[in-house]
Design a protein around this motif. Sequence first.
Motif, PDB file in Angstrom:
ATOM      1  N   ILE A   1      10.902 -20.019  10.149  1.00 44.82           N
ATOM      2  CA  ILE A   1      12.006 -20.427   9.214  1.00 44.82           C
ATOM      3  C   ILE A   1      11.873 -19.119   8.267  1.00 44.82           C
ATOM      4  O   ILE A   1      12.836 -19.318   6.969  1.00 44.82           O
ATOM      5  N   VAL A   2      10.565 -18.184   8.094  1.00 48.77           N
ATOM      6  CA  VAL A   2      11.038 -17.789   6.940  1.00 48.77           C
ATOM      7  C   VAL A   2      12.016 -16.921   6.700  1.00 48.77           C
ATOM      8  O   VAL A   2      12.842 -16.172   7.700  1.00 48.77           O
ATOM      9  N   PRO A   3      12.306 -16.365   5.064  1.00 46.79           N
ATOM     10  CA  PRO A   3      13.794 -15.958   4.910  1.00 46.79           C
ATOM     11  C   PRO A   3      14.370 -14.687   5.780  1.00 46.79           C
ATOM     12  O   PRO A   3      12.744 -13.935   5.400  1.00 46.79           O
ATOM     13  N   ARG A   4      14.977 -14.273   6.698  1.00 50.82           N
ATOM     14  CA  ARG A   4      15.694 -12.858   6.734  1.00 50.82           C
ATOM     15  C   ARG A   4      16.376 -12.494   5.645  1.00 50.82           C
ATOM     16  O   ARG A   4      17.536 -12.096   5.627  1.00 50.82           O
ATOM     17  N   ILE A   5      16.039 -11.178   5.275  1.00 50.58           N
ATOM     18  CA  ILE A   5      16.138 -11.110   3.996  1.00 50.58           C
ATOM     19  C   ILE A   5      16.882  -9.060   3.994  1.00 50.58           C
ATOM     20  O   ILE A   5      17.042  -8.376   2.971  1.00 50.58           O
ATOM     21  N   GLY A   6      16.572  -8.714   5.568  1.00 52.60           N
ATOM     22  CA  GLY A   6      17.239  -7.530   5.652  1.00 52.60           C
ATOM     23  C   GLY A   6      15.992  -7.294   4.976  1.00 52.60           C
ATOM     24  O   GLY A   6      14.449  -6.312   4.758  1.00 52.60           O
ATOM     25  N   LYS A   7      15.777  -5.206   4.955  1.00 50.91           N
ATOM     26  CA  LYS A   7      15.216  -4.050   5.214  1.00 50.91           C
ATOM     27  C   LYS A   7      14.990  -4.290   3.367  1.00 50.91           C
ATOM     28  O   LYS A   7      15.884  -4.633   2.743  1.00 50.91           O
ATOM     29  N   PRO A   8      14.129  -3.692   3.304  1.00 55.54           N
ATOM     30  CA  PRO A   8      13.432  -3.144   1.693  1.00 55.54           C
ATOM     31  C   PRO A   8      14.483  -2.450   1.331  1.00 55.54           C
ATOM     32  O   PRO A   8      15.070  -1.312   1.549  1.00 55.54           O
ATOM     33  N   ARG A   9      15.218  -2.273  -0.224  1.00 55.37           N
ATOM     34  CA  ARG A   9      16.620  -1.731  -0.636  1.00 55.37           C
ATOM     35  C   ARG A   9      15.808  -0.191  -0.469  1.00 55.37           C
ATOM     36  O   ARG A   9      17.129   0.579  -0.116  1.00 55.37           O
ATOM     37  N   ARG A  10      15.021   0.093  -0.647  1.00 59.08           N
ATOM     38  CA  ARG A  10      14.723   1.358  -0.231  1.00 59.08           C
ATOM     39  C   ARG A  10      13.493   1.781   1.128  1.00 59.08           C
ATOM     40  O   ARG A  10      12.524   1.242   0.089  1.00 59.08           O
ATOM     41  N   LEU A  11      13.476   2.587   1.625  1.00 60.41           N
ATOM     42  CA  LEU A  11      12.165   2.900   3.063  1.00 60.41           C
ATOM     43  C   LEU A  11      10.869   3.089   1.872  1.00 60.41           C
ATOM     44  O   LEU A  11      11.113   4.517   0.938  1.00 60.41           O
ATOM     45  N   SER A  12      10.194   2.753   2.008  1.00 59.53           N
ATOM     46  CA  SER A  12       8.208   3.512   1.260  1.00 59.53           C
ATOM     47  C   SER A  12       7.709   4.767   2.055  1.00 59.53           C
ATOM     48  O   SER A  12       8.335   4.815   3.289  1.00 59.53           O
ATOM     49  N   PRO A  13       8.148   6.094   1.118  1.00 57.09           N
ATOM     50  CA  PRO A  13       7.429   7.052   1.552  1.00 57.09           C
ATOM     51  C   PRO A  13       6.319   6.720   2.611  1.00 57.09           C
ATOM     52  O   PRO A  13       6.312   8.033   3.305  1.00 57.09           O
ATOM     53  N   LEU A  14       5.115   5.901   2.297  1.00 57.25           N
ATOM     54  CA  LEU A  14       4.056   5.927   3.225  1.00 57.25           C
ATOM     55  C   LEU A  14       4.231   5.525   4.641  1.00 57.25           C
ATOM     56  O   LEU A  14       4.046   5.509   5.845  1.00 57.25           O
ATOM     57  N   SER A  15       6.080   4.589   4.906  1.00 61.20           N
ATOM     58  CA  SER A  15       6.808   4.240   6.028  1.00 61.20           C
ATOM     59  C   SER A  15       6.571   5.511   6.512  1.00 61.20           C
ATOM     60  O   SER A  15       7.160   5.234   7.798  1.00 61.20           O
ATOM     61  N   ASP A  16       7.712   6.700   6.047  1.00 60.20           N
ATOM     62  CA  ASP A  16       7.491   8.030   7.074  1.00 60.20           C
ATOM     63  C   ASP A  16       6.016   8.797   6.392  1.00 60.20           C
ATOM     64  O   ASP A  16       5.873  10.318   7.291  1.00 60.20           O
ATOM     65  N   VAL A  17       5.067   8.461   7.000  1.00 61.11           N
ATOM     66  CA  VAL A  17       3.854   9.235   6.957  1.00 61.11           C
ATOM     67  C   VAL A  17       3.494  10.194   5.726  1.00 61.11           C
ATOM     68  O   VAL A  17       3.311  11.229   5.832  1.00 61.11           O
ATOM     69  N   ASP A  18       4.394   9.903   4.674  1.00 67.79           N
ATOM     70  CA  ASP A  18       3.945  10.932   4.179  1.00 67.79           C
ATOM     71  C   ASP A  18       2.712  11.199   2.801  1.00 67.79           C
ATOM     72  O   ASP A  18       2.995  10.143   2.058  1.00 67.79           O
ATOM     73  N   ILE A  19       2.167  12.267   3.335  1.00 70.21           N
ATOM     74  CA  ILE A  19       0.394  11.349   2.808  1.00 70.21           C
ATOM     75  C   ILE A  19       0.479  12.023   1.785  1.00 70.21           C
ATOM     76  O   ILE A  19       0.346  11.710   0.794  1.00 70.21           O
ATOM     77  N   ALA A  20       1.473  13.458   1.450  1.00 74.82           N
ATOM     78  CA  ALA A  20       1.398  14.090  -0.094  1.00 74.82           C
ATOM     79  C   ALA A  20       1.942  12.840  -1.383  1.00 74.82           C
ATOM     80  O   ALA A  20       1.558  12.776  -2.318  1.00 74.82           O
ATOM     81  N   ASP A  21       2.849  12.379  -1.141  1.00 79.09           N
ATOM     82  CA  ASP A  21       3.612  11.530  -1.492  1.00 79.09           C
ATOM     83  C   ASP A  21       2.351  10.094  -1.922  1.00 79.09           C
ATOM     84  O   ASP A  21       2.452   9.778  -3.383  1.00 79.09           O
ATOM     85  N   ALA A  22       1.725   9.566  -0.875  1.00 74.82           N
ATOM     86  CA  ALA A  22       0.619   8.650  -1.071  1.00 74.82           C
ATOM     87  C   ALA A  22      -0.338   9.029  -2.320  1.00 74.82           C
ATOM     88  O   ALA A  22      -0.933   8.082  -2.978  1.00 74.82           O
ATOM     89  N   ARG A  23      -1.221  10.617  -2.049  1.00 76.36           N
ATOM     90  CA  ARG A  23      -1.996  11.079  -2.538  1.00 76.36           C
ATOM     91  C   ARG A  23      -1.184  11.220  -4.098  1.00 76.36           C
ATOM     92  O   ARG A  23      -2.550  10.818  -5.194  1.00 76.36           O
ATOM     93  N   ARG A  24       0.292  11.163  -4.202  1.00 71.78           N
ATOM     94  CA  ARG A  24       0.479  11.318  -6.333  1.00 71.78           C
ATOM     95  C   ARG A  24       0.285   9.905  -6.417  1.00 71.78           C
ATOM     96  O   ARG A  24      -0.176   9.773  -7.519  1.00 71.78           O
TER      97      ARG A  24
END
Length: 400
Positions: free
Chosen positions: A187-210
Amino acid sequence: MTTAAADPSQDMPFRFELRVALAYFAIFTSSGMHLPYFPLWLEYRALTPTQISIVLSMPLFVRVVAAPLVSMLADRSNDRAHILTMATILAVIVAAFYFVPFGFIGILIVSLMLAPPWTSQLPLADTIALSGVRRYGADFAKMRVWGSISFLLTSFVGGVFIQQVGEHIIPWALLATLIAACGMSFIVPRIGKPRRLSPLSDVDIADARRALRRPTFVTFLIATGITQASHAYGYSFSAIYWKSIGIEETMIGALWSISVVAEVIMFTFFRRLFGRLHPAKVLIIGSAVAMFRWAVFPLIAPAGFGVAGFLAVQSLHAFSFALSFLGMQKMIALTIPEERGGTAQGLSTFFIGTSLAIATMASGPLYSATGINGFYVMVVLAACGLGLAIVSLKLEQREL
């Protein structure tokens, strides 16, 4: 520092706050059974204090790796609520293996397997709730408080039930609570995707370090983790200690429950009492009270204050845990954009989980060596959290 504003063009899904509150309620029933009473079941199964600390701590190490990975998966999914439902289903399947008559190693393996799907449920729920805060202006504390109410009820009723039936019933009760969480996840609300994907979702390690280079946020995370880790000794051995001095399971449940009553009060009045404070100042207060709480705890029984004294000290959970936790959530809401919400929760879980796991691992040998006096080591941990919270605040003032 700016606060993310709700988007007035988006309508809040039907009963959003109620449905998320019910999800919190269901998720926390398992915690209300596991945290107070699972150590008693481990003692019932004849595990030593060191073995108990290993079984309790090793899943926390798994959690610090699994939770960020699950958060990244959730950030990439069509809806984070789908990942939450999958996690609850897997948790039910794995927990059923506690009924196999394993010894120490077998119990440890089941606990390690249970950690990823079980411990990821709360960060996922927090992420969904915080998306509601950002998108629709939902009240986070109003939703999250029902998790605390659930823990309160479960820990109290569980104590009465276990005293009547015996410690052997604990795995059955734990499985029932996980099944309840699974059912409620639908019953948890389904509100769709985040407005933009997190950079870490694409395993962007450089951005994670920043993201990690911002000293204020990283210092705050570590401070929160250390303050929360000061609770490890109580989480692991308070029930065992209370039982050793003649306190029955029903009263043990009441002692856990009073801490959550205080927590509920804090969640209810947080905005009114502390809403204007900087998150670091909130954490400073929580850490200072944690120091006092753990310094007083070993003195209660020798001073003859008995259950009344423990009830008073347990009520400080409103500050040592709840206020510190809300400070962390406020820091994320104020400084982290929504598209990194899952990642921020994962990083928070990593720092808090690592600190708690290390402290829990050390608690077994410490309890064997010092007994109740091990709480003085927790005073030192809380003092370290206090010091780092002050450093975080100073760094924030320099950045302005």
